[in-house]
Design an enzyme around this catalytic site. Structure first.
Site, mmCIF file in Angstrom:
data_model
loop_
_atom_site.group_PDB
_atom_site.id
_atom_site.type_symbol
_atom_site.label_atom_id
_atom_site.label_comp_id
_atom_site.label_asym_id
_atom_site.label_seq_id
_atom_site.Cartn_x
_atom_site.Cartn_y
_atom_site.Cartn_z
ATOM 1 N N TYR A 1 10.287 -33.464 -20.979
ATOM 2 C CA TYR A 1 8.844 -33.279 -20.864
ATOM 3 C C TYR A 1 8.341 -33.584 -19.457
ATOM 4 C CZ TYR A 1 8.388 -38.377 -21.196
ATOM 5 O OH TYR A 1 8.486 -39.714 -20.972
ATOM 6 N N SER B 1 11.612 -42.183 -17.697
ATOM 7 C CA SER B 1 10.550 -41.354 -17.144
ATOM 8 C C SER B 1 10.551 -41.517 -15.625
ATOM 9 C CB SER B 1 9.212 -41.782 -17.742
ATOM 10 O OG SER B 1 8.192 -41.004 -17.187
ATOM 11 N N MET C 1 -5.562 -6.430 8.578
ATOM 12 C CA MET C 1 -5.201 -5.482 9.631
ATOM 13 C C MET C 1 -6.037 -4.209 9.457
ATOM 14 S SD MET C 1 -1.179 -6.137 9.891
ATOM 15 C CE MET C 1 -1.104 -6.778 8.259
ATOM 16 N N ARG D 1 -1.281 -46.456 -18.305
ATOM 17 C CA ARG D 1 -1.196 -47.583 -17.371
ATOM 18 C C ARG D 1 -2.102 -48.708 -17.827
ATOM 19 N NH1 ARG D 1 -1.717 -43.275 -12.653
ATOM 20 N NH2 ARG D 1 -3.032 -42.510 -14.324
ATOM 21 N N ARG E 1 -2.903 3.519 8.686
ATOM 22 C CA ARG E 1 -3.262 2.335 7.896
ATOM 23 C C ARG E 1 -2.110 1.351 7.854
ATOM 24 N NH1 ARG E 1 -4.516 5.109 2.248
ATOM 25 N NH2 ARG E 1 -5.776 3.227 1.921
ATOM 26 N N GLY F 1 -8.167 -7.181 4.458
ATOM 27 C CA GLY F 1 -8.909 -7.210 5.715
ATOM 28 C C GLY F 1 -8.159 -7.788 6.894
ATOM 29 N N ARG G 1 3.132 -48.266 -20.203
ATOM 30 C CA ARG G 1 3.846 -48.962 -19.143
ATOM 31 C C ARG G 1 3.326 -50.391 -19.042
ATOM 32 N NH1 ARG G 1 3.278 -46.852 -13.107
ATOM 33 N NH2 ARG G 1 1.248 -47.837 -13.313
ATOM 34 N N LYS H 1 0.843 -1.196 0.000
ATOM 35 C CA LYS H 1 0.000 0.000 0.000
ATOM 36 C C LYS H 1 0.880 1.248 0.000
ATOM 37 C CE LYS H 1 -3.681 -0.341 2.629
ATOM 38 N NZ LYS H 1 -4.337 -0.449 3.964
ATOM 39 N N ARG I 1 -3.813 -1.257 -6.047
ATOM 40 C CA ARG I 1 -3.032 -2.506 -6.017
ATOM 41 C C ARG I 1 -3.462 -3.348 -7.211
ATOM 42 N NH1 ARG I 1 -6.146 -4.515 -0.715
ATOM 43 N NH2 ARG I 1 -8.185 -4.692 -1.648
ATOM 44 N N GLY J 1 9.210 -41.826 -12.209
ATOM 45 C CA GLY J 1 7.964 -42.099 -11.491
ATOM 46 C C GLY J 1 8.163 -41.555 -10.098
ATOM 47 N N THR J 2 7.872 -40.270 -9.932
ATOM 48 C CA THR J 2 8.281 -39.624 -8.686
ATOM 49 C C THR J 2 7.410 -39.999 -7.501
ATOM 50 O OG1 THR J 2 7.167 -37.699 -9.575
ATOM 51 C CG2 THR J 2 9.571 -37.661 -9.557
ATOM 52 N N HIS K 1 -16.456 -8.171 1.392
ATOM 53 C CA HIS K 1 -15.430 -9.120 1.835
ATOM 54 C C HIS K 1 -15.654 -10.500 1.220
ATOM 55 C CE1 HIS K 1 -13.779 -12.122 4.724
ATOM 56 N NE2 HIS K 1 -12.744 -11.301 4.688
ATOM 57 N N CYS L 1 6.529 -38.555 -14.892
ATOM 58 C CA CYS L 1 5.106 -38.875 -15.036
ATOM 59 C C CYS L 1 4.427 -39.054 -13.684
ATOM 60 C CB CYS L 1 4.911 -40.100 -15.917
ATOM 61 S SG CYS L 1 5.673 -41.577 -15.253
HETATM 62 P P1 ADP Z 1 -7.675 -1.805 3.902
HETATM 63 O O1 ADP Z 1 -6.292 -2.305 3.802
HETATM 64 O O2 ADP Z 1 -8.535 -2.623 4.765
HETATM 65 O O3 ADP Z 1 -8.254 -1.494 2.570
HETATM 66 P P2 ADP Z 1 -7.241 1.021 4.175
HETATM 67 O O4 ADP Z 1 -6.089 1.516 4.935
HETATM 68 O O5 ADP Z 1 -7.114 1.074 2.716
HETATM 69 O O6 ADP Z 1 -7.572 -0.425 4.694
HETATM 70 O O7 ADP Z 1 -8.445 1.902 4.660
HETATM 71 C C1 ADP Z 1 -9.719 1.511 4.965
HETATM 72 C C2 ADP Z 1 -10.682 2.490 4.348
HETATM 73 O O8 ADP Z 1 -10.441 3.802 4.774
HETATM 74 C C3 ADP Z 1 -10.593 2.533 2.866
HETATM 75 O O9 ADP Z 1 -11.883 2.644 2.325
HETATM 76 C C4 ADP Z 1 -9.800 3.760 2.582
HETATM 77 O O10 ADP Z 1 -10.083 4.306 1.336
HETATM 78 C C5 ADP Z 1 -10.243 4.679 3.706
HETATM 79 N N1 ADP Z 1 -9.199 5.632 4.011
HETATM 80 C C6 ADP Z 1 -7.954 5.367 4.424
HETATM 81 N N2 ADP Z 1 -7.244 6.489 4.580
HETATM 82 C C7 ADP Z 1 -8.064 7.511 4.274
HETATM 83 C C8 ADP Z 1 -7.896 8.919 4.229
HETATM 84 N N3 ADP Z 1 -6.741 9.488 4.525
HETATM 85 N N4 ADP Z 1 -8.942 9.656 3.878
HETATM 86 C C9 ADP Z 1 -10.112 9.070 3.571
HETATM 87 N N5 ADP Z 1 -10.332 7.757 3.589
HETATM 88 C C10 ADP Z 1 -9.317 6.963 3.934
HETATM 89 MG MG MG Z 2 -7.761 -0.278 1.381
HETATM 90 MG MG MG Z 3 -9.730 -3.114 6.402
#
Ligand code: ADP
Ligand code: MG
Ligand code: MG
Length: 933
Positions: free
Chosen positions: A903, A815, A106, A563, A95, A104, A619, A24, A341, A817-818, A457, A883
């Site tokens: 192969y 060949s 952390m 076989r 963040r 999700g 075989r 990130k 990402r 035969g692992t 999620h 194989c």
């Molecule tokens: P995750 O890894 O769970 O996506 P994020 O750090 O991206 O967590 O943030 C969770 C939410 O908060 C996301 O929707 C993100 O866009 C929003 N967010 C994070 N930082 C800011 C910010 N500086 N201003 C507005 N929204 C934010």
């Molecule tokens: Mg995010």
């Molecule tokens: Mg999150």
């Protein structure tokens, strides 16, 4: 030595260094530096996290805090606001973000810097009191939960209580007064739970928040996730912390927050895809609090922002050369990008976008290939609902992750896990899912939720796992307490069978049959590119004409393992095979073999025809011969049943006589029936009670006892069998040559390869080669055709590896035969290992993988290397393949490429995976070192 730097601003951080800055953070830096509107911010490195965790002091060290203060000063300068200054407050988000994205895993704290004073300032400044208190209540909850460990439910129950009190349905229905009350109640909750006031000093808040993020790296959720996805410290070590100036999507109707993909992640279609919520913040979209709107509505609602989003999409792809999954916030009409990402997509979407992006000139073919993980293609083999089914769906939700699945309903992740362990197929059904439900995803065939959109999620996780998912199925009402759900009148209980179709969003009662998917046109193109790059060829293991067809369809360039015993096992042949085994004399055995010959020949001919001149490695018979006979227990049981039957029949036979004596009238009435029963009994006796039958069974029992071995897998099998019963191998060799001759006569090419199993010395090979020459001469005489063929051996015995140079004098191909070679190398019997101790070995890290699934390159691999080297010393053009099951595993394929095999051969559906993996192996061979510790 220069002091180590722990903090980098988005303007200075190296966007390529994900290990240091987290995915990130690195991307935030990258985006900032190419001019994308990202709010100012800075990254605290993963090294700071690792060092913090190592010190175990639970305190950030002074240097850290010093640098973090510097960072905040930088933000103050950039924004002109003041941290903790009520007149014009700087608020930030804190963040997490590790080198590898762990969705999700952390949590993020938003609106940090607020307190009872600052919130008033914010209200005055923005002239929007509601907004200020909305932000504040979110902050207290997030901070309270994440940094101070106050349970989330305690906040939500207060929130729900107040919603109810004011008759509000949605969070947006609450007015300022209500929100103020929420803040007050939240603050009281924290006091009660922690014994302390909510920390009002923004630096203290920041300090606690950073620590919490660092600690979350070792939280259970994160640790479990890393274990499940095999994320080693090598790949990601510690989390970075991103401190980012807040922008607000909750400032009113001209503000919004959303998530989007530069292309559709379900289909790969080249069009902006996503969802947004007006007047909302942060996680609202993914958390399924309100149902978000599809992004195309933004085009009408905020046309100029939409145009900017379109521009952003092109900038992102142009730069990252990959489909992006990004977060944005609109603050009073201004667009900000908060994260990007590489998108997780299903295989079909990956393939389509690969082809498209090459055509658009965005990437080249090699890149197109490397961006698709070979194992992903498994998804394309996902079953689809049989289009001929006529069932009406019970309900409809959003098609969130394609593929169809049936299973029994379970309402929570733990139950799913328990049931799955018992071997049941389950569908996880929930209102929405959370990161802690992840084990339930693994255990389920598919996931169904009643709330949340395509970026919820459940949808994201299911897609990344390639499991079918239907979400936002709003007609579905779930009662967790009662373990019940309903759709209108229809009640659903735990254990009821349902089918979900993640490609359409349909949900059905009961099980609907599924069919194999069609091969995508785009995949064919991609695999052709892969074939051009790869050095390894890919063959298939195919025992039957049917499997050979599949092998061809999936693009195998030959059969690496056919076989013959599979053919023996078919219903119509087994009795003949048994006859052969039970034969007392060679004459009798030959007679039985005569009967088998046409069957084998037909199979081979069919396979040769299908393979049209591609090599087919056959075989000769391998398994211990008693495998074709019933077990001792089975026969004993049968003999007992026969004896019982005899007693019963005798008892009934006396019935008419007895009846005549006791009740003549009744007897007369039924005499006709009784007579016909008598006939039936006669027939039954003839058929099942002949003395010969019992004798036959007893003979078989004797034979089975005689053939029984202490350790059959190391016993009388493979070439040993071929040498003690030459007629068996000779019959098979004849079947091969005659089938080949006949196919050639039809004008079709053939390339049979005769492969001898379990060989450990050249003498064995010589012996079998003697049969081959003899039969070959004879077939030549009879058909007038000199059948071309190759003669070779399996390498599955350690001694064969050690004598490879010698075996190569006669063998034209080898060949590996692992499966057996792995057993032999470890001295593990596979079944016992997998049932008894391997799981523990893996769990405790004594062995990294199951060596029967992933080739043990350091042990078995070494043996393979020596074999290849010595074999090619004798015969430089020796063709060598593999194989075993490993032939279809990308990790093992990489090694096969490395040792210079010609192969790999795997089951037909894995052929596309192996083709792609072979290209990957070639493209990444420079950086590959299998023996690195
Ligand atoms: P995750 O890894 O769970 O996506 P994020 O750090 O991206 O967590 O943030 C969770 C939410 O908060 C996301 O929707 C993100 O866009 C929003 N967010 C994070 N930082 C800011 C910010 N500086 N201003 C507005 N929204 C934010
Ligand atoms: Mg995010
Ligand atoms: Mg999150």
């Amino acid at each position: 030595m220069a002091l180590k730097k722990y903090v980098y601003t988005f303007e200075e951080g190296d966007g390529k260094n994900k290990r240091l800055l987290g995915g990130k953070g690195a991307n935030l830096c990258e985006m900032t530096q190419i001019g994308i509107p990202v709010p100012p911010g800075f990254v605290i490195t993963t090294e700071a996290c690792v060092e913090f965790l190592e010190r175990k002091k639970k305190e950030l060290w002074p240097n850290h805090m010093e640098e973090i203060r510097e960072g905040i000063k930088y933000l103050e300068k950039k924004t002109g606001k003041g941290f903790g200054n009520p007149k014009d407050p700087l608020l930030v988000s804190v963040r997490s973000g590790a080198a590898i994205s762990m969705p999700g895993m952390m949590d993020t704290i938003l609106n940090l810097g607020l307190n009872n004073e600052v919130v008033k300032g914010l209200a005055g400044l923005t002239k929007n009191e509601r907004f200020a208190y909305d932000s504040y209540r979110r902050f207290i909850q997030l901070f309270g939960n994440i940094a101070l460990q106050v349970e989330e439910e305690k906040f939500t129950s207060i929130f729900d209580e107040i919603k109810e009190k004011y008759g509000a349905k949605l969070d947006t229905d609450l007015d300022t007064k209500a929100l103020k009350e929420v803040c007050k109640r939240f603050n009281e909750l924290i006091k009660k739970e922690t014994g302390k006031d909510f920390p009002s000093d923004p630096y203290e808040q920041l300090y606690l928040a950073v620590k919490a993020v660092f600690n979350s790296w070792m939280g259970k959720r994160a640790v479990d996730y890393r274990r499940e996805f095999k994320i080693t410290p090598d790949m990601a070590n510690g989390t970075a912390v991103n401190i980012c100036t807040m922008v607000f999507g909750n400032m009113g109707e001209d503000s919004a927050t959303g998530v989007a993909f530069t292309r559709n992640p379900a289909t790969g279609e080249n069009r902006l895809f996503g969802e947004y919520l007006v007047n909302a913040q942060g996680e609202d979209v993914v958390a399924g609090i309100r149902t978000p709107k599809p992004i195309k509505e933004l085009r009408k609602e905020m046309p100029s922002v939409y145009r900017e989003l379109e521009k952003l999409r092109h900038t992102l792809e142009g730069h990252f050369k990959e489909v992006q999954d990004f977060e944005f916030t609109i603050e009073r009409g201004k667009l900000y990008c908060l994260q990007t990402r590489n998108a997780k997509m299903n295989a079909a979407a990956f393939i389509k976008t690969s082809i498209d992006m090459v055509n658009e000139g965005l990437i080249v073919e090699e890149e197109a290939i490397l961006r698709i993980q070979p194992d992903m293609l498994v998804q394309l083999l996902h079953p689809q609902l049989d289009p001929k089914h006529l069932k009406e769906p019970l309900a409809k939700g959003l098609p969130a992750s394609p593929g169809a699945a049936s299973g029994k309903i379970v309402f929570d992740a733990d139950r799913a896990e328990v049931k799955a362990k018992l071997g049941e197929k389950v569908i996880l059904v929930r209102e929405e899912t959370k990161p802690e439900d992840i084990h339930g995803f693994f255990a389920s065939q598919g996931v169904l939720t009643s709330r949340g959109g395509k970026t919820s999620h459940a949808a994201v996780v299911a897609r990344s796992m390639g499991k079918p998912c239907v979400c936002g199925c709003e007609d579905l009402k779930i009662d967790y307490e009662k373990k019940e759900a309903s759709v209108g009148e229809v009640a659903l209980r735990e254990g009821d069978l349902i089918t979900i179709d993640g490609s359409t969003g349909n949900v059905y009662l009961g099980v609907i049959p599924t069919i194999e998917p069609e091969f995508m046109e785009d995949l064919l193109v991609l695999l052709e590119w892969a074939d051009e790059i790869a050095r390894l060829k890919v063959r298939a293991n195919a025992d039957t004409p049917d499997a050979a067809m599949k092998a061809k369809k999936y693009g195998a360039v030959g059969i690496g393992l056919c076989r013959t015993e599979r053919m023996f096992n078919q219903q119509d042949r087994l009795p003949i095979v048994q006859e052969m085994i039970l034969a007392d004399t060679e004459e009798e055995r030959k007679k039985a073999l005569e009967k088998l010959l046409p069957f084998q020949k037909n199979d081979f001919r069919e396979i040769f025809r299908i393979m049209e001149g591609l090599p087919v490695s056959i075989r000769l018979l391998d398994p211990p011969i008693h495998e074709f006979l019933p077990s001792e227990d089975e026969i004993l049981h049968e003999i007992n049943q026969l004896k019982k039957l005899k007693e019963r029949v005798e008892a009934i036979e006396g019935l008419p006589e007895t009846l005549k004596l006791l009740d003549p009238e009744l007897y007369n009435r039924y005499s006709a029936n009784l007579e016909s029963m008598g006939h039936a009994l006669e027939e039954l006796k003839d058929k099942h009670l002949a003395e010969s039958l019992v004798r036959e069974k007893e003979a078989m029992l004797e034979k089975v006892r005689a053939l029984s071995e202490i350790n059959p897998m190391l016993g009388h099998r493979g070439v040993r069998l071929g040498i003690t019963y030459p007629e068996i191998y000779k019959m098979q060799i004849r079947a091969i040559f005659e089938a080949a001759a006949e196919t050639l006569k039809e004008g079709k090419d053939v390339a049979p390869e005769i492969m001898v199993p379990q060989v450990c010395t050249l003498q064995e090979l010589k012996w079998v080669y003697g049969y081959v020459e003899e039969v070959h001469r004879d077939v030549k005489k009879r058909y007038g055709i000199n059948v071309p063929f190759k003669f070779g051996t399996m390498i599955e015995v350690v001694r064969a590896c050690m004598r490879a140079g010698r075996l190569a004098e006669l063998a034209e191909f080898m060949s590996f035969g692992t499966n057996d070679l792995t057993q032999a190398t470890f001295s593990f019997s596979r079944e016992d290992a997998e049932n008894k101790f391997l799981p523990l070995y893996n769990e405790k890290g004594i062995l990294q993988h199951n060596p029967f699934e992933v080739l043990d390159v350091k042990g078995v691999g070494r043996l393979m290397m020596i074999t290849v080297e010595w074999a090619r010393k004798t015969r430089p053009d020796m063709k060598i393949g593999i194989c075993g099951e490993h032939g279809g595993d990308p990790y093992s394929i990489r090694f096969c490429n490395y040792v210079g095999l010609d192969y790999v051969s795997c089951s037909p559906p894995r052929v596309p995976i192996a083709r792609l993996a072979a290209a990957h192996a070639r493209l990444t061979e420079k950086e590959y070192d299998p023996f690195k510790v």
